[in-house]
Design a protein around this motif. Structure first.
Motif, PDB file in Angstrom:
ATOM      1  N   SER A 143       0.838  -1.205   0.000  1.00 18.39           N
ATOM      2  CA  SER A 143       0.000   0.000   0.000  1.00 18.39           C
ATOM      3  C   SER A 143       0.868   1.248   0.000  1.00 18.39           C
ATOM      4  N   SER A 150       1.156  -2.197  -8.126  1.00 15.12           N
ATOM      5  CA  SER A 150       1.385  -2.358  -6.693  1.00 15.12           C
ATOM      6  C   SER A 150       0.078  -2.244  -5.910  1.00 15.12           C
ATOM      7  N   ALA A 151      -0.856  -1.441  -6.386  1.00 18.69           N
ATOM      8  CA  ALA A 151      -2.171  -1.373  -5.734  1.00 18.69           C
ATOM      9  C   ALA A 151      -2.935  -2.688  -5.901  1.00 18.69           C
ATOM     10  N   ALA A 208       2.277   1.666  -3.494  1.00 21.42           N
ATOM     11  CA  ALA A 208       1.258   2.200  -4.405  1.00 21.42           C
ATOM     12  C   ALA A 208       1.038   3.689  -4.160  1.00 21.42           C
ATOM     13  N   LEU A 209       1.003   4.085  -2.907  1.00 19.43           N
ATOM     14  CA  LEU A 209       0.848   5.500  -2.588  1.00 19.43           C
ATOM     15  C   LEU A 209       2.044   6.306  -3.094  1.00 19.43           C
ATOM     16  N   GLY A 241       2.106   2.152 -10.136  1.00 18.23           N
ATOM     17  CA  GLY A 241       1.193   2.373  -9.023  1.00 18.23           C
ATOM     18  C   GLY A 241       0.005   1.439  -9.056  1.00 18.23           C
ATOM     19  N   ALA A 294      -1.452  -5.003  -3.396  1.00 15.63           N
ATOM     20  CA  ALA A 294      -1.885  -4.591  -2.056  1.00 15.63           C
ATOM     21  C   ALA A 294      -3.334  -5.008  -1.811  1.00 15.63           C
ATOM     22  N   ALA A 295      -4.190  -4.833  -2.788  1.00 17.62           N
ATOM     23  CA  ALA A 295      -5.596  -5.223  -2.628  1.00 17.62           C
ATOM     24  C   ALA A 295      -5.720  -6.728  -2.412  1.00 17.62           C
TER      25      ALA A 295
END
Length: 129
Positions: free
Chosen positions: A9, A42-43, A12-13, A39, A46-47
């Motif tokens: 996360s 990586s999101a 991604a941020l 991004g 993360a999800a």
């Protein structure tokens, strides 16, 4: 899984903020696309990790009160000293150099990397595994 989810996360941020700043100061479409895709990828990871963290029971790594003894079973064979990582690293370096310098160096890299990978695969002395 929560630690890994937080990590991705944050990545991604970072890529989202970097993409926004890059889009303002350097309107290069290739750079914007690369940062945006990084991004988004990586999101996505993360999800997935957040979903898995909510679906499964917390692992010992995710709990503050966990003890080392909670992990049961054999986790793997880790030899004290092995030359196979160095051989594989040298072979990989020769492969990389061979892509630039020529086919002859690439083939030497394949010849050096093959024993390293073979050693990694068949290094375990346990006959049961």
């Amino acid at each position: 899984m929560r630690g890994e989810a937080w990590l991705f996360s944050g990545v991604a941020l970072f890529f989202g903020v970097t993409c926004a700043v890059y889009a303002v100061f350097a309107p290069d479409p290739a750079g914007i696309a690369a940062l945006a895709l990084s991004g988004l990828m990586s999101a996505l990871v993360a999800a997935f990790l957040w979903r898995q963290a909510h679906r499964s029971a917390p692992r010992p790594e995710d709990r503050k009160d966990a003890r080392v003894q909670e992990v049961s079973g054999r986790r793997g064979y880790f030899p004290a000293g092995s030359y196979y990582p160095a051989i594989s690293a040298a072979g990989t370096a020769l492969l990389g150099l061979g892509t630039v310098q020529g086919l002859w160096l690439f083939l030497i890299g394949v010849g050096v990397l093959a024993p390293g990978v073979y050693g990694f695969v068949f290094q375990n002395p346990d006959p049961e595994r």
